[in-house]
Structures are given as C-alpha cells and as structure tokens.
Scaffold this motif. Structure first.
Motif, PDB file in Angstrom:
ATOM      1  N   VAL A 277      -6.207  -9.542 -16.744  1.00  0.00           N
ATOM      2  CA  VAL A 277      -6.733 -10.446 -17.783  1.00  0.00           C
ATOM      3  C   VAL A 277      -5.438 -10.814 -18.186  1.00  0.00           C
ATOM      4  CG1 VAL A 277      -8.367 -11.700 -19.517  1.00  0.00           C
ATOM      5  CG2 VAL A 277      -9.298  -9.546 -17.460  1.00  0.00           C
ATOM      6  N   ILE A 278      -4.642  -9.776 -18.508  1.00  0.00           N
ATOM      7  CA  ILE A 278      -3.461 -10.551 -19.723  1.00  0.00           C
ATOM      8  C   ILE A 278      -2.864 -11.342 -19.458  1.00  0.00           C
ATOM      9  CG2 ILE A 278      -1.902  -9.807 -20.578  1.00  0.00           C
ATOM     10  CD1 ILE A 278      -3.445  -7.373 -22.172  1.00  0.00           C
ATOM     11  N   LYS A 279      -2.157 -10.360 -17.470  1.00  0.00           N
ATOM     12  CA  LYS A 279      -1.556 -10.924 -16.536  1.00  0.00           C
ATOM     13  C   LYS A 279      -1.504 -12.580 -16.980  1.00  0.00           C
ATOM     14  CE  LYS A 279      -0.048 -10.933 -12.264  1.00  0.00           C
ATOM     15  NZ  LYS A 279       0.663  -9.735 -10.592  1.00  0.00           N
ATOM     16  N   TYR A 280      -2.482 -12.696 -16.291  1.00  0.00           N
ATOM     17  CA  TYR A 280      -3.650 -14.786 -15.560  1.00  0.00           C
ATOM     18  C   TYR A 280      -3.356 -15.090 -17.111  1.00  0.00           C
ATOM     19  CZ  TYR A 280      -4.011 -13.435 -11.066  1.00  0.00           C
ATOM     20  OH  TYR A 280      -4.128 -12.906  -8.894  1.00  0.00           O
ATOM     21  N   ALA A 281      -3.844 -15.097 -17.839  1.00  0.00           N
ATOM     22  CA  ALA A 281      -4.297 -15.536 -19.124  1.00  0.00           C
ATOM     23  C   ALA A 281      -2.492 -15.533 -19.558  1.00  0.00           C
ATOM     24  CB  ALA A 281      -4.795 -14.917 -19.815  1.00  0.00           C
TER      25      ALA A 281
END
Length: 339
Positions: A277-281
């Motif tokens: 989630v962090i990577k894409y956000a």
C-alpha cells in the motif's frame, strides 16, 4: 462595509428533541452572521418539528425542510446540499454544540487559503456527566492524505466545505455507505482539492448511546462490509487492486472491533500488505512515505495487541524485526501523550 460570503449550515434532524435546541441555538448564536440554517426533519415522530417551528419563528435564517418519508442520513444530507445557496457548507449534528467562533474562524481560514476545499477542527467530547476528552486530527494536507488510508481525518459534524468543489466534480455522499459516508466523501474530495484541520476546539461533540456510531457498532458484520468498500476506494485510487483476502485483512486491521475476524493472521502477511500500500500510494499519489508508515504502524501495534500474534513466539520475533513495530511504539507514545 464588509461583505460576508454566505454559509449554509445543514442540520439533519430525526427524533432529536432531547438535545437539538441547544445545538441549533449554538448555530443561531454564532459570531458569524451571514448564515442560512437548513433544518431537515427526516420524518420525526417526537416533538422535533415543534421545536424547529418555534426556533424558526425567532430567526429568519432558519429554513425548515420536511422529508415526506424517512430518507435516512445519506439521502437527507444530499438533499441538504442540493438546497444550499452558500459559498460554504457547514455540517452540524442536532446533538452537538458549536463553539461561538467556529464558523467565523473557519470562514476566515478558507478565505485566506483558497486552495483548501475541506476544513475541519479539533473537538471536545462530552456526555451528560462530564468532559470525556479532546479529539484531534492531522492538521496539514500532506498528513491528511496519508491518514485517510487508515481512518477519516475529520470530525464530520465540524467540517466546512467549499460548495463549488462539490458542484464542479459532481460529488456527494454515496448511499452505499450507510456508515463512514463522510470518510468516503473525503477520499473523493481529496482527488480535487486540498484539506486542513484548524488545531483548535471549535465543536463540542456529544457522546451518547443513541448516536449513529454507537448503534452501528451493534452490527459489526454489515459495518465491516461498508468499511471494506471504503478502504477499497482509497487504495484503488492509488492504483492498487487488492485481492478480497488482502482487503479483508487490511480493513480489519484498522479497527480493534474487527481484528477478531483476522485473529490468526500471520504478521508477515500484514507487513507485506502495508508495504504494498505504501509503495503504490507514494508512487502514484505522492503520499508522504513517513506519515503513511507512521499511521499504519500504529495500526500494526494495535493488531499485535488484539490478536493471537503476541502469544506466539515466532510471530513476536517477526514483529520485532519489523520497522513497523518500532515506528508504531514511538508514534503511539507521542500520540497518547500529545508530545
């Protein structure tokens, strides 16, 4: 002579007679004068309507709107939005109390920050006996955008919205979100505008057993379905599509009442999920990595506390080797003591 932009205040009322007089009077007595006060009676069966009619006779800014049938909160709010004439829309509930300078301070902030389309504040929580505590939220747009992946970043009854942001992008509350409708709307609004919270108590929020949040807590199963859809919306806007299993784990990790559904989940799965989630956000929405990791790390610590992970040595080892553990402990302490 100073010209004030009009503010439309939407107050849904349904069998609200116990507390509504004080709530409405707190709006009538605002230091900011240029208001239209939309009191929408959603088919009350008590003397709510009598109180509205009595107060409307005292203040010409009050507009009584009666639903022919009970439309429930989401449809009532959307009806209110469609009837608003103001440059700004203020939300208010029929059992809370607005501080006297609330709208004046919010309008002043919006007028000097035209990039802000959504504005909230801190609140004071109270019940019939005492002050319970202070509710705080992230202040800056950058922090709010990260926080929205874990929870609503605003106290719904205390927000001020720039009406043209809603109209320009055809935004409104979505009927599918019987709870969390505000969180879902904020996610959509943040695609088109910036947001902020004034770090000051501008609303006194009444906590009572009949509140919508308390009632919805009695039916966690249906609530989980709705919350899952809200997190799907936030994550998909970051360009990430999670499997149903991943989405369930993510959503349940956000609330201690729901963790029981994933009580035996592997800590490694949650770590990988949060990392994804962090990577894409960060990549697709420019979300601040440090802020998002901090907010997710707080949920990580809660997950450890409320699941069986803490009872299993190998899960504990996995946890303490994760940076989420240390970031979460630090963030939890700082938040708890407001350091």
């Amino acid at each position: 002579m100073k010209i004030y932009p009009m503010v439309s205040v939407i107050i849904p009322c349904f069998n609200s007679s116990m507390f509504m007089r004080e709530a409405i009077e707190s709006i009538m007595n605002q230091s900011y004068p240029e208001l239209e006060i939309l009191l929408i009676d959603d088919g009350s069966t008590d003397n709510t309507l009598d109180i509205i009619q009595e107060l409307s006779a005292l203040d010409g800014r009050i507009k009584l709107v009666r639903n022919e049938r009970n439309l429930k909160l989401v449809n009532t709010l959307n009806k209110g939005i469609s009837l608003c004439n103001g440059k700004y829309i203020a939300r208010m509930d029929a059992d809370d109390i607005a501080c006297p300078l609330r709208i004046e301070k919010q309008v002043a902030y919006m007028e000097t920050h035209p990039e802000i389309g959504l504005l909230g504040s801190f609140i004071e929580e109270f019940d019939d006996k005492r002050i319970i505590g202070r509710g705080i939220q992230p202040i800056s747009d950058e922090r709010i955008r990260a926080y929205i992946f874990t929870a609503s970043a605003f106290f719904h009854p205390g927000v001020l919205i720039r009406r043209d942001v809603l109209s320009a992008h055809n935004l409104q509350y979505e009927e599918q979100f019987t709870i969390g409708q505000d969180h879902a709307l904020w996610i959509n609004m943040l695609q088109h505008t910036k947001a902020a919270n004034i770090p000051e108590i501008l609303l006194r929020y009444r906590v009572n057993a009949q509140s919508l949040t308390q009632v919805s807590n009695r039916n966690r199963s249906s609530r989980r379905v709705v919350l899952k859809a809200i997190y799907r919306s936030a994550i998909s806007k970051a360009g990430l599509q999670l499997s149903d299993e991943e989405l369930s784990l993510y959503s349940c990790s956000m609330a201690k009442q729901d963790v029981i559904e994933v009580v035996d989940a592997d800590v490694s799965d949650l770590i990988k999920l949060y990392d994804k989630v962090i990577k894409y956000a960060v990549k697709n929405q420019g979300i601040n990595r440090s802020y998002l990791k901090k907010y997710l790390a707080i949920r990580f610590i809660a997950f450890l506390f409320y699941t069986n992970a803490k009872k299993r040595p190998y899960q504990v080892v996995k946890s303490i080797f994760s940076s989420y553990f240390y970031v979460g402990i630090y963030a939890f302490i700082m938040r708890k003591y407001q350091l």
